[in-house]
Write a protein that holds these residues in place. Structure first.
Motif, PDB file in Angstrom:
ATOM      1  N   GLY A 132       0.827  -1.205   0.000  1.00 34.06           N
ATOM      2  CA  GLY A 132       0.000   0.000   0.000  1.00 34.06           C
ATOM      3  C   GLY A 132       0.859   1.251   0.000  1.00 34.06           C
ATOM      4  O   GLY A 132       1.805   1.363   0.788  1.00 34.06           O
ATOM      5  N   LEU A 133       0.536   2.205  -0.876  1.00 32.63           N
ATOM      6  CA  LEU A 133       1.322   3.430  -0.983  1.00 32.63           C
ATOM      7  C   LEU A 133       0.425   4.594  -1.351  1.00 32.63           C
ATOM      8  O   LEU A 133      -0.446   4.474  -2.214  1.00 32.63           O
ATOM      9  CB  LEU A 133       2.420   3.270  -2.050  1.00 32.63           C
ATOM     10  N   GLY A 134       0.653   5.725  -0.674  1.00 32.57           N
ATOM     11  CA  GLY A 134      -0.060   6.952  -0.980  1.00 32.57           C
ATOM     12  C   GLY A 134       0.900   8.128  -1.032  1.00 32.57           C
ATOM     13  O   GLY A 134       2.093   7.994  -0.731  1.00 32.57           O
ATOM     14  N   ALA A 135       0.378   9.277  -1.379  1.00 33.41           N
ATOM     15  CA  ALA A 135       1.230  10.448  -1.591  1.00 33.41           C
ATOM     16  C   ALA A 135       1.709  11.083  -0.297  1.00 33.41           C
ATOM     17  O   ALA A 135       2.695  11.818  -0.295  1.00 33.41           O
ATOM     18  CB  ALA A 135       0.480  11.489  -2.425  1.00 33.41           C
ATOM     19  N   GLY A 136       1.047  10.815   0.831  1.00 34.57           N
ATOM     20  CA  GLY A 136       1.402  11.445   2.112  1.00 34.57           C
ATOM     21  C   GLY A 136       0.594  12.709   2.339  1.00 34.57           C
ATOM     22  O   GLY A 136       0.230  13.406   1.396  1.00 34.57           O
ATOM     23  N   TRP A 137       0.312  13.003   3.641  1.00 38.34           N
ATOM     24  CA  TRP A 137      -0.546  14.169   3.892  1.00 38.34           C
ATOM     25  C   TRP A 137      -0.417  14.787   5.278  1.00 38.34           C
ATOM     26  O   TRP A 137      -0.740  15.966   5.461  1.00 38.34           O
ATOM     27  CB  TRP A 137      -2.021  13.762   3.718  1.00 38.34           C
ATOM     28  N   HIS A 138       0.083  14.076   6.287  1.00 35.19           N
ATOM     29  CA  HIS A 138      -0.041  14.531   7.670  1.00 35.19           C
ATOM     30  C   HIS A 138       1.030  15.566   8.005  1.00 35.19           C
ATOM     31  O   HIS A 138       2.165  15.228   8.332  1.00 35.19           O
ATOM     32  CB  HIS A 138       0.051  13.336   8.610  1.00 35.19           C
ATOM     33  N   GLU A 139       0.656  16.823   7.940  1.00 33.28           N
ATOM     34  CA  GLU A 139       1.637  17.907   8.081  1.00 33.28           C
ATOM     35  C   GLU A 139       2.286  17.925   9.455  1.00 33.28           C
ATOM     36  O   GLU A 139       3.506  18.109   9.576  1.00 33.28           O
ATOM     37  CB  GLU A 139       0.956  19.251   7.809  1.00 33.28           C
ATOM     38  N   ALA A 140       1.515  17.732  10.520  1.00 33.54           N
ATOM     39  CA  ALA A 140       2.050  17.876  11.876  1.00 33.54           C
ATOM     40  C   ALA A 140       3.153  16.865  12.166  1.00 33.54           C
ATOM     41  O   ALA A 140       4.181  17.212  12.762  1.00 33.54           O
ATOM     42  CB  ALA A 140       0.926  17.734  12.897  1.00 33.54           C
ATOM     43  N   GLU A 141       2.974  15.612  11.758  1.00 37.29           N
ATOM     44  CA  GLU A 141       4.000  14.632  12.080  1.00 37.29           C
ATOM     45  C   GLU A 141       5.250  14.834  11.227  1.00 37.29           C
ATOM     46  O   GLU A 141       6.351  14.479  11.663  1.00 37.29           O
ATOM     47  CB  GLU A 141       3.457  13.209  11.964  1.00 37.29           C
ATOM     48  N   HIS A 142       5.112  15.403  10.045  1.00 40.09           N
ATOM     49  CA  HIS A 142       6.298  15.774   9.260  1.00 40.09           C
ATOM     50  C   HIS A 142       7.037  16.920   9.941  1.00 40.09           C
ATOM     51  O   HIS A 142       8.259  16.877  10.127  1.00 40.09           O
ATOM     52  CB  HIS A 142       5.880  16.193   7.843  1.00 40.09           C
ATOM     53  N   ARG A 143       6.302  17.944  10.308  1.00 42.86           N
ATOM     54  CA  ARG A 143       6.917  19.132  10.909  1.00 42.86           C
ATOM     55  C   ARG A 143       7.635  18.779  12.213  1.00 42.86           C
ATOM     56  O   ARG A 143       8.739  19.272  12.487  1.00 42.86           O
ATOM     57  CB  ARG A 143       5.842  20.194  11.157  1.00 42.86           C
ATOM     58  N   ALA A 144       7.031  17.905  13.028  1.00 40.67           N
ATOM     59  CA  ALA A 144       7.621  17.547  14.316  1.00 40.67           C
ATOM     60  C   ALA A 144       8.971  16.871  14.159  1.00 40.67           C
ATOM     61  O   ALA A 144       9.826  16.953  15.053  1.00 40.67           O
ATOM     62  CB  ALA A 144       6.665  16.633  15.085  1.00 40.67           C
ATOM     63  N   ARG A 145       9.196  16.211  13.026  1.00 42.34           N
ATOM     64  CA  ARG A 145      10.428  15.457  12.804  1.00 42.34           C
ATOM     65  C   ARG A 145      11.369  16.118  11.804  1.00 42.34           C
ATOM     66  O   ARG A 145      12.329  15.505  11.344  1.00 42.34           O
ATOM     67  CB  ARG A 145      10.075  14.030  12.363  1.00 42.34           C
ATOM     68  N   GLY A 146      11.075  17.346  11.473  1.00 44.03           N
ATOM     69  CA  GLY A 146      11.944  18.065  10.552  1.00 44.03           C
ATOM     70  C   GLY A 146      11.872  17.574   9.127  1.00 44.03           C
ATOM     71  O   GLY A 146      12.814  17.770   8.345  1.00 44.03           O
ATOM     72  N   LEU A 147      10.762  16.942   8.770  1.00 45.54           N
ATOM     73  CA  LEU A 147      10.587  16.428   7.419  1.00 45.54           C
ATOM     74  C   LEU A 147       9.745  17.400   6.604  1.00 45.54           C
ATOM     75  O   LEU A 147       8.729  17.911   7.082  1.00 45.54           O
ATOM     76  CB  LEU A 147       9.890  15.063   7.453  1.00 45.54           C
ATOM     77  N   ARG A 148      10.171  17.636   5.383  1.00 49.11           N
ATOM     78  CA  ARG A 148       9.427  18.546   4.519  1.00 49.11           C
ATOM     79  C   ARG A 148       8.225  17.837   3.917  1.00 49.11           C
ATOM     80  O   ARG A 148       8.345  16.732   3.390  1.00 49.11           O
ATOM     81  CB  ARG A 148      10.333  19.063   3.399  1.00 49.11           C
ATOM     82  N   LEU A 149       7.061  18.450   4.006  1.00 48.19           N
ATOM     83  CA  LEU A 149       5.873  17.950   3.317  1.00 48.19           C
ATOM     84  C   LEU A 149       5.623  18.864   2.125  1.00 48.19           C
ATOM     85  O   LEU A 149       5.188  20.007   2.284  1.00 48.19           O
ATOM     86  CB  LEU A 149       4.659  17.941   4.238  1.00 48.19           C
ATOM     87  N   PRO A 150       5.892  18.393   0.916  1.00 48.76           N
ATOM     88  CA  PRO A 150       5.738  19.245  -0.268  1.00 48.76           C
ATOM     89  C   PRO A 150       4.272  19.632  -0.481  1.00 48.76           C
ATOM     90  O   PRO A 150       3.361  19.001   0.056  1.00 48.76           O
ATOM     91  CB  PRO A 150       6.243  18.366  -1.416  1.00 48.76           C
ATOM     92  N   PRO A 151       4.040  20.655  -1.292  1.00 55.12           N
ATOM     93  CA  PRO A 151       2.661  21.008  -1.647  1.00 55.12           C
ATOM     94  C   PRO A 151       2.008  19.885  -2.439  1.00 55.12           C
ATOM     95  O   PRO A 151       2.690  19.006  -2.989  1.00 55.12           O
ATOM     96  CB  PRO A 151       2.822  22.275  -2.480  1.00 55.12           C
ATOM     97  N   PRO A 152       0.678  19.875  -2.531  1.00 51.71           N
ATOM     98  CA  PRO A 152      -0.035  18.728  -3.113  1.00 51.71           C
ATOM     99  C   PRO A 152       0.433  18.314  -4.499  1.00 51.71           C
ATOM    100  O   PRO A 152       0.602  17.119  -4.767  1.00 51.71           O
ATOM    101  CB  PRO A 152      -1.496  19.204  -3.127  1.00 51.71           C
ATOM    102  N   GLY A 153       0.636  19.280  -5.408  1.00 52.83           N
ATOM    103  CA  GLY A 153       1.052  18.917  -6.757  1.00 52.83           C
ATOM    104  C   GLY A 153       2.384  18.193  -6.790  1.00 52.83           C
ATOM    105  O   GLY A 153       2.572  17.216  -7.521  1.00 52.83           O
ATOM    106  N   GLU A 154       3.328  18.669  -5.983  1.00 50.01           N
ATOM    107  CA  GLU A 154       4.632  18.017  -5.922  1.00 50.01           C
ATOM    108  C   GLU A 154       4.532  16.642  -5.275  1.00 50.01           C
ATOM    109  O   GLU A 154       5.202  15.691  -5.706  1.00 50.01           O
ATOM    110  CB  GLU A 154       5.624  18.881  -5.143  1.00 50.01           C
ATOM    111  N   ARG A 155       3.688  16.512  -4.255  1.00 52.46           N
ATOM    112  CA  ARG A 155       3.515  15.206  -3.627  1.00 52.46           C
ATOM    113  C   ARG A 155       3.024  14.171  -4.633  1.00 52.46           C
ATOM    114  O   ARG A 155       3.480  13.027  -4.639  1.00 52.46           O
ATOM    115  CB  ARG A 155       2.527  15.297  -2.454  1.00 52.46           C
TER     116      ARG A 155
END
Length: 315
Positions: A115-138
């Motif tokens: 199972g694979l998706g584009a990703g979406w959860h901004e808070a858990e990315h931000r908490a770990r210093g991970l960049r969450l790209p904007p929707p089109g880039e994702r």
């Protein structure tokens, strides 16, 4: 005659100890009606924590990591197909994720559905210093990752210069047990995302509910036809939240999904789930569905095909 519907369960691994998750999956192994089982991919709990201590000895604020947990469950089960619904592409690099896919496929003896998706959860990315790209880039990253992971799992040595990923002589050894790779179960709802599903998926999974399902499925089939793919080679999967206080409503939702074209049902347990969650789900919902349920006895053992639940891609 309609093909049998496969039934599985999804148990989000939050607010719960490993031993309780393992017990649930091993209980599912003994119930012939369930043929697949799923975790979710979050690093923090989603939704409110339970009051007081968490059931099963888990941390009420905690969440077990999906792929390491999946490997442990794969080693302690033998029948259920298994996967993460769905992995967030933004949390792991494609070549690293491909190695994880192959490892779990080997541990499970070829029972993995990917199972694979584009990703979406901004808070858990931000908490770990991970960049969450904007929707089109994702979406674009997700599409690139799908192609790369499929090639790596098939045993190719990959040189790739894409917009977002670059590989130099990347090779997956060992390649996956399932050939050419485990079935791709892609989760998506938006029209642009469905174009990626039509190109790369063996199974389309939706968690969006019944409203708009028919329109999304029609759009997905149109994308398949535009890409020269037979829509019949793409299985349709629906996630259905379980409310033990209203099993008749859960059954009605499942039956409406099947009537609309779904053949792969994933019942998502509430968290924390009751001690007898799977027995109640089987007795109050699954066994009372007015559809033909695929059971353990009806499954053919296939070691050289990509999945016993979906039709393989022709390309």
């Amino acid at each position: 005659m309609r093909n049998p519907v496969s039934v599985g369960f999804k148990a989000p691994q939050q607010h719960v100890a490993y031993e309780r998750v393992l017990r649930l999956w091993q209980e599912g192994e003994e119930m012939a009606e369930f043929t697949h089982s799923w975790l979710f991919d979050h690093l923090d709990p989603v939704g409110a924590a339970p009051d007081g201590g968490a059931p099963g000895g888990g941390d009420p604020a905690g969440c077990l990591e999906a792929w390491t947990l999946l490997a442990a469950l794969a080693a302690r089960t033998s029948r259920l197909r298994l996967g993460v619904l769905v992995t967030a592409n933004t949390l792991r690099e494609p070549a690293v994720l491909a190695a994880m896919v192959s490892t779990v496929d080997h541990i499970s003896g070829g029972r993995l559905d990917f199972g694979l998706g584009a990703g979406w959860h901004e808070a858990e990315h931000r908490a770990r210093g991970l960049r969450l790209p904007p929707p089109g880039e994702r979406l674009a990253r997700w599409a690139e990752a799908c192609g790369l992971i499929r090639r790596l799992c098939a045993g190719e040595e990959v040189d790739f210069e894409g917009r977002y990923y670059r590989l130099r002589g990347a090779r997956l050894a060992p390649a996956t047990v399932q050939r050419p790779c485990p079935p791709f179960v892609l989760g998506a709802t938006g029209v642009r995302a469905l174009a990626v599903v039509a190109r790369h998926a063996d199974v389309w999974n939706t968690a969006a509910g019944l409203p708009g399902f028919a329109a999304r499925l029609a759009a997905l089939r149109a994308h398949c036809e535009a890409q020269g793919r037979d829509p019949g080679t793409l299985a349709v999967s629906a996630q259905i939240p379980v409310d033990f206080a209203a099993p008749a409503a859960v059954r009605a939702t499942a039956e409406r999904f099947v009537a609309a074209g779904a053949s792969h049902l994933v019942f998502e347990l509430p968290t924390p789930w009751p001690v007898d969650a799977l027995e109640r789900l089987r007795r109050e919902v699954v066994q009372r569905l007015s559809v033909d349920i695929q059971t353990q006895k009806s499954l053919l053992k296939r070691t050289d095909e990509r999945s016993d639940l979906v039709n393989p891609r022709s390309s």
